[in-house]
Design a protein around this motif. Structure first.
Motif, short mmCIF file in Angstrom:
data_model
loop_
_atom_site.label_atom_id
_atom_site.label_comp_id
_atom_site.label_asym_id
_atom_site.label_seq_id
_atom_site.Cartn_x
_atom_site.Cartn_y
_atom_site.Cartn_z
N TYR A 127 0.86 -1.18 0.00
CA TYR A 127 0.00 0.00 0.00
C TYR A 127 0.90 1.23 0.00
N ASP A 128 0.77 2.05 -1.04
CA ASP A 128 1.68 3.19 -1.18
C ASP A 128 1.16 4.46 -0.49
N GLY A 129 0.11 4.31 0.30
CA GLY A 129 -0.51 5.45 0.95
C GLY A 129 -1.76 5.92 0.23
N ASN A 130 -1.99 5.34 -0.95
CA ASN A 130 -3.15 5.72 -1.74
C ASN A 130 -3.83 4.51 -2.39
N LYS A 131 -3.01 3.67 -3.01
CA LYS A 131 -3.59 2.51 -3.70
C LYS A 131 -2.82 1.24 -3.34
N LEU A 132 -3.48 0.13 -3.63
CA LEU A 132 -2.97 -1.19 -3.28
C LEU A 132 -2.33 -1.84 -4.50
N GLU A 133 -1.22 -2.51 -4.28
CA GLU A 133 -0.56 -3.25 -5.36
C GLU A 133 -0.31 -4.69 -4.93
N GLN A 134 -0.75 -5.62 -5.76
CA GLN A 134 -0.45 -7.03 -5.56
C GLN A 134 0.29 -7.55 -6.79
N ARG A 135 1.33 -8.30 -6.56
CA ARG A 135 2.16 -8.77 -7.67
C ARG A 135 1.94 -10.24 -8.00
N VAL A 136 1.11 -10.89 -7.19
CA VAL A 136 0.75 -12.28 -7.48
C VAL A 136 -0.75 -12.42 -7.29
N ASP A 137 -1.45 -12.93 -8.29
CA ASP A 137 -2.87 -13.23 -8.14
C ASP A 137 -3.03 -14.47 -7.27
N SER A 138 -3.91 -14.38 -6.29
CA SER A 138 -4.15 -15.53 -5.42
C SER A 138 -4.91 -16.62 -6.16
N LEU A 139 -4.43 -17.83 -6.05
CA LEU A 139 -5.12 -18.99 -6.63
C LEU A 139 -5.79 -19.83 -5.54
N GLY A 140 -5.92 -19.25 -4.34
CA GLY A 140 -6.70 -19.90 -3.31
C GLY A 140 -5.94 -20.94 -2.50
N TYR A 141 -6.70 -21.61 -1.65
CA TYR A 141 -6.09 -22.47 -0.63
C TYR A 141 -5.42 -23.71 -1.20
N THR A 142 -5.87 -24.18 -2.36
CA THR A 142 -5.29 -25.42 -2.90
C THR A 142 -3.85 -25.22 -3.31
N LEU A 143 -3.54 -24.08 -3.93
CA LEU A 143 -2.21 -23.85 -4.50
C LEU A 143 -1.39 -22.83 -3.72
N MET A 144 -2.04 -21.96 -2.96
CA MET A 144 -1.30 -20.89 -2.30
C MET A 144 -1.63 -20.86 -0.81
N ASP A 145 -1.89 -19.70 -0.26
CA ASP A 145 -2.25 -19.56 1.16
C ASP A 145 -1.17 -20.07 2.12
N ASP A 146 0.09 -19.86 1.78
CA ASP A 146 1.18 -20.27 2.67
C ASP A 146 1.02 -19.61 4.04
N ALA A 147 1.36 -20.35 5.08
CA ALA A 147 1.37 -19.87 6.48
C ALA A 147 -0.02 -19.47 6.99
N SER A 148 -1.06 -19.89 6.31
CA SER A 148 -2.42 -19.61 6.76
C SER A 148 -2.90 -20.73 7.69
N GLY A 149 -4.10 -20.54 8.24
CA GLY A 149 -4.67 -21.60 9.06
C GLY A 149 -4.87 -22.88 8.28
N ASN A 150 -5.36 -22.77 7.03
CA ASN A 150 -5.58 -24.01 6.27
C ASN A 150 -4.25 -24.64 5.84
N TYR A 151 -3.23 -23.83 5.62
CA TYR A 151 -1.89 -24.37 5.31
C TYR A 151 -1.39 -25.20 6.49
N TYR A 152 -1.48 -24.63 7.70
CA TYR A 152 -0.96 -25.35 8.86
C TYR A 152 -1.81 -26.57 9.20
N GLY A 153 -3.13 -26.46 8.99
CA GLY A 153 -3.97 -27.64 9.20
C GLY A 153 -3.56 -28.79 8.29
N LYS A 154 -3.30 -28.45 7.04
CA LYS A 154 -2.87 -29.47 6.08
C LYS A 154 -1.53 -30.07 6.49
#
Length: 287
Positions: A127-154
């Motif tokens: 967040y640059d103070g005005n707008k948000l920038e994301q450099r990776v599109d999330s592909l959801g819990y199956t492929l991404m979500d590292d260090a999340s609750g569902n990641y640790y559950g798995k």
């Protein structure tokens, strides 16, 4: 009546305020409304289970909804349609959950920061103070979500089945959960919200942080998340803090700080529940 809504995949908090920010009702909680995972039918069913929302739906004038699964256009539009049908007199804004984390963690309205979410799912933005920038599109819990609750559950379930858990942890894990293979598979493949089901196992991790096995499991996940997500912003983290929102981040603050020191970035604020910050933000916007 204005509704400020903060939704993860597991739970959704609704706070009703007037234009001056005064809370009008007790906080309302429903199941999570993640439009990337749930059909419009299931979204409607979840909302319709709340007697408080039904009782007040005609007098709601504005809804500011921040939620998991709202970062891409089609799910965001689908959820907005469902909300508009339920709240016929409301102006509705649907934003991704990262913006809720931004508003809840930054110290001043124009502060630049890298902002991470570690809850049922995970995400990271600049967040640059005005707008948000994301450099990776999330592909959801199956492929991404590292260090999340569902990641640790798995990871916990995998370690249990692959026999990588210390014996004392394995016994405690067996005592707390139904770990029969058919039961697990039923919840993963036959029930809604498999990501939330996986995340339910993360409580065990938090309650057993005195175990070296658990501590290393947490730090391993944070390292993966940091390398894949935070270090996208190598230049930015030289000058701005990295803020964190979500229950996993809040309860794993010590491990996150240790990994941050290893990898050379500076942590900032840790916010378990962003919704209080959202109320303050929108009250200021209206004043």
């Amino acid at each position: 009546m204005i509704l400020i809504v903060d939704s993860g995949s597991t739970k959704c908090d609704w706070i009703a305020i007037d234009k001056d920010g005064n809370q009008l009702l007790e906080k309302i909680r429903t199941k999570g409304l993640n439009p990337a995972i749930l059909s419009e039918k299931k979204l409607r069913k979840t909302i319709n289970k709340s007697k408080e929302l039904i009782a007040n739906k005609e007098i709601v004038t504005n809804i500011y909804f921040y939620g998991a699964g709202c970062g891409t256009e089609n799910p965001r539009i689908a959820l907005k349609i469902v909300l508009q049908q339920f709240f016929p007199n409301a102006n509705i804004e649907v934003n991704e959950d990262t913006m809720a984390a931004v508003y809840a963690t930054i110290n001043t309205p124009n502060e630049a920061a890298v902002v991470c979410i570690l809850g049922t799912g995970s995400n990271c933005s600049y967040y640059d103070g005005n707008k948000l920038e994301q450099r990776v599109d999330s592909l959801g819990y199956t492929l991404m979500d590292d260090a999340s609750g569902n990641y640790y559950g798995k990871q916990l379930i995998r370690d249990y089945y692959f026999n990588h858990m210390p014996e004392n942890i394995k016994i405690a894990f067996e005592d707390k959960y139904n770990l029969e293979a058919d039961y697990i598979k039923h919840n993963l493949y036959k029930q809604p919200n498999p990501n939330a089901y996986l995340a339910s196992f993360a409580e065990f991790m938090i309650l057993n942080k005195d175990s070296e096995y658990i501590t290393e499991l947490i730090k391993k996940g944070i390292r993966v998340f940091s390398n894949n997500m935070i270090l996208q912003f190598k230049e930015e983290i030289k000058t701005v803090p990295v803020h964190f929102a979500g229950s996993i981040a809040f309860f794993c603050k010590d491990e996150i700080n240790q990994v941050a020191q290893e990898l050379g970035f500076k942590t900032g604020n840790f916010e378990r529940r962003p919704i209080e910050g959202l109320v303050a933000f929108h009250t200021k916007q209206k004043s």
